[in-house]
Scaffold this motif. Sequence first.
Motif, short mmCIF file in Angstrom:
data_model
loop_
_atom_site.label_atom_id
_atom_site.label_comp_id
_atom_site.label_asym_id
_atom_site.label_seq_id
_atom_site.Cartn_x
_atom_site.Cartn_y
_atom_site.Cartn_z
N HIS A 50 0.95 -1.13 0.12
CA HIS A 50 -0.18 0.01 -0.01
C HIS A 50 0.86 1.17 -0.03
CE1 HIS A 50 -3.33 -2.35 0.01
NE2 HIS A 50 -3.30 -2.98 1.23
N GLU A 80 -8.29 -2.99 -5.64
CA GLU A 80 -8.81 -3.25 -4.12
C GLU A 80 -9.39 -1.69 -3.54
OE1 GLU A 80 -6.88 -3.76 0.18
OE2 GLU A 80 -6.08 -4.93 -1.63
N ALA A 81 -10.42 -1.62 -4.19
CA ALA A 81 -11.41 -0.39 -3.66
C ALA A 81 -12.84 -0.92 -3.78
CB ALA A 81 -11.17 0.83 -4.77
N ALA A 105 -13.78 4.54 1.71
CA ALA A 105 -14.23 5.21 0.80
C ALA A 105 -14.30 6.62 0.64
CB ALA A 105 -15.58 4.38 0.24
N ALA A 108 -14.38 8.31 -2.61
CA ALA A 108 -15.54 7.98 -3.34
C ALA A 108 -16.65 8.80 -3.18
CB ALA A 108 -15.81 6.57 -3.42
N ASP A 158 -17.99 5.51 -8.15
CA ASP A 158 -16.82 4.91 -8.66
C ASP A 158 -15.56 6.14 -9.14
OD1 ASP A 158 -14.93 3.43 -10.24
OD2 ASP A 158 -16.18 2.46 -11.47
N TYR A 160 -12.48 6.04 -9.07
CA TYR A 160 -11.29 5.81 -9.83
C TYR A 160 -11.48 5.65 -11.29
CZ TYR A 160 -9.26 5.20 -5.33
OH TYR A 160 -8.78 5.10 -4.06
N ASN A 196 -1.43 6.35 -4.08
CA ASN A 196 -2.49 5.30 -4.04
C ASN A 196 -1.95 4.21 -5.23
OD1 ASN A 196 -4.52 3.50 -4.28
ND2 ASN A 196 -5.26 4.41 -2.41
N ASN A 198 -3.87 2.41 -6.62
CA ASN A 198 -4.96 2.26 -7.28
C ASN A 198 -4.88 3.29 -8.52
OD1 ASN A 198 -6.31 0.03 -6.13
ND2 ASN A 198 -7.31 1.47 -4.65
N PRO A 216 -13.61 -1.67 -9.36
CA PRO A 216 -13.62 -1.93 -7.94
C PRO A 216 -14.04 -3.36 -7.32
CG PRO A 216 -14.68 0.24 -8.41
CD PRO A 216 -14.52 -0.58 -9.80
N ASP A 218 -13.06 -4.41 -4.06
CA ASP A 218 -12.83 -4.72 -2.78
C ASP A 218 -14.23 -5.06 -1.85
OD1 ASP A 218 -11.51 -5.20 -0.36
OD2 ASP A 218 -10.71 -3.27 -0.01
#
Length: 363
Positions: A50, A80-81, A105, A108, A158, A160, A196, A198, A216, A218
């Motif tokens: 991480h 992993e989100a 989150a 998000a 979402d 990302y 991060n 991601n 995502p 996770d």
Amino acid sequence: MLKFSATLLACLMTVAVCEAQDAAAAFDPRDYAAHVHGDATEVYVLGTAHLAQYDGFDPAALSGLLDRLETLRPSVITIEALGPETIFLMQAYDARFDGAVGYFARAALDGVRLAGAETGLSMPEARLAADEALADWPDAPSAAQRRRLATLLAASGDVYSALVQWLRLDAADRLPGEGVTSELAELLDRVSASSNENVQIAVALAVRLGHERVYPADDHTASHLMGRVAGPMTAALETPEFAVIFDHPVFTATALEADDWRSADALLDYFRMLNTVEHGHLDAEGQWRVMIDRAWPEDVGRVRMAEWDTRNLRMAAHIREASADAVGGRVLSLVGSAHKPWLDAYLDMMTDMHTADIMAVLE
């Protein structure tokens, strides 16, 4: 007709009995892999540290890793989100999860707040609108279309995937419009500057490959299990028995190497180490066997194991769902390295998936 049906049924039953006698006594979904029409869908699980926990980490050092991953050319990239549906569920049951969704989150939820206020859409409505847009997405979308889709994705939870759209815009086009407010633009820029993984691995690779989104995968909907044993878990952390966990080589040796990242070559070597089978076994031994091979107050170790198993199984299910967009192709799943051995095992049990060796890409 009735006689024919009865005869056919008898034949089918005979075949089934013969096959059952020839097969192993226990059903194994992997046995169906040989019957899949066409190529199996390959999933490459990339274990990662991480990265945000390392102060001063330079994302430029990931260039060597990204170059290797680009050669894989996956059709789907999972991260992993928490996904929109999971975030929505955890919000609805926020008291059950003790506010965990706000921790896992945060970005998000900021996107939902900013983009949702602008669009007037709920999270489910925004998710449906984003799905419809992607289903009819042109080969050469305009900047306005990308900004609009970024807004819908952010409003759905979402962030990302919204960032993928944002970064696929030319720098001159990353400005307010089509639902992107100045506040949402600032949020996307802030997330893009984070270390991060991601962002710096998955989103960066998606942009390189011309993808429209990431997936995502996770899950923290079993986090309430740990909430109910918070007291004994705190007590366990203070015992000598628990201290042995942090003396394990998986924490001592690898942590020292992480502090010594100086170049793209060194970081690539670190990722190679994290993704070896040997490291996966070492990590599982150091973090998880100790949870079940000794007595803990109020069975906290086995409760912790239940939470971990549940999380990995639900992550595997989300990855399997995403793989439907890459039938016969390649899926790259980015996860914290502790998850890798578990997901390698679970995903390889799917009837239409094969866990491929990520080391073949990294080396």
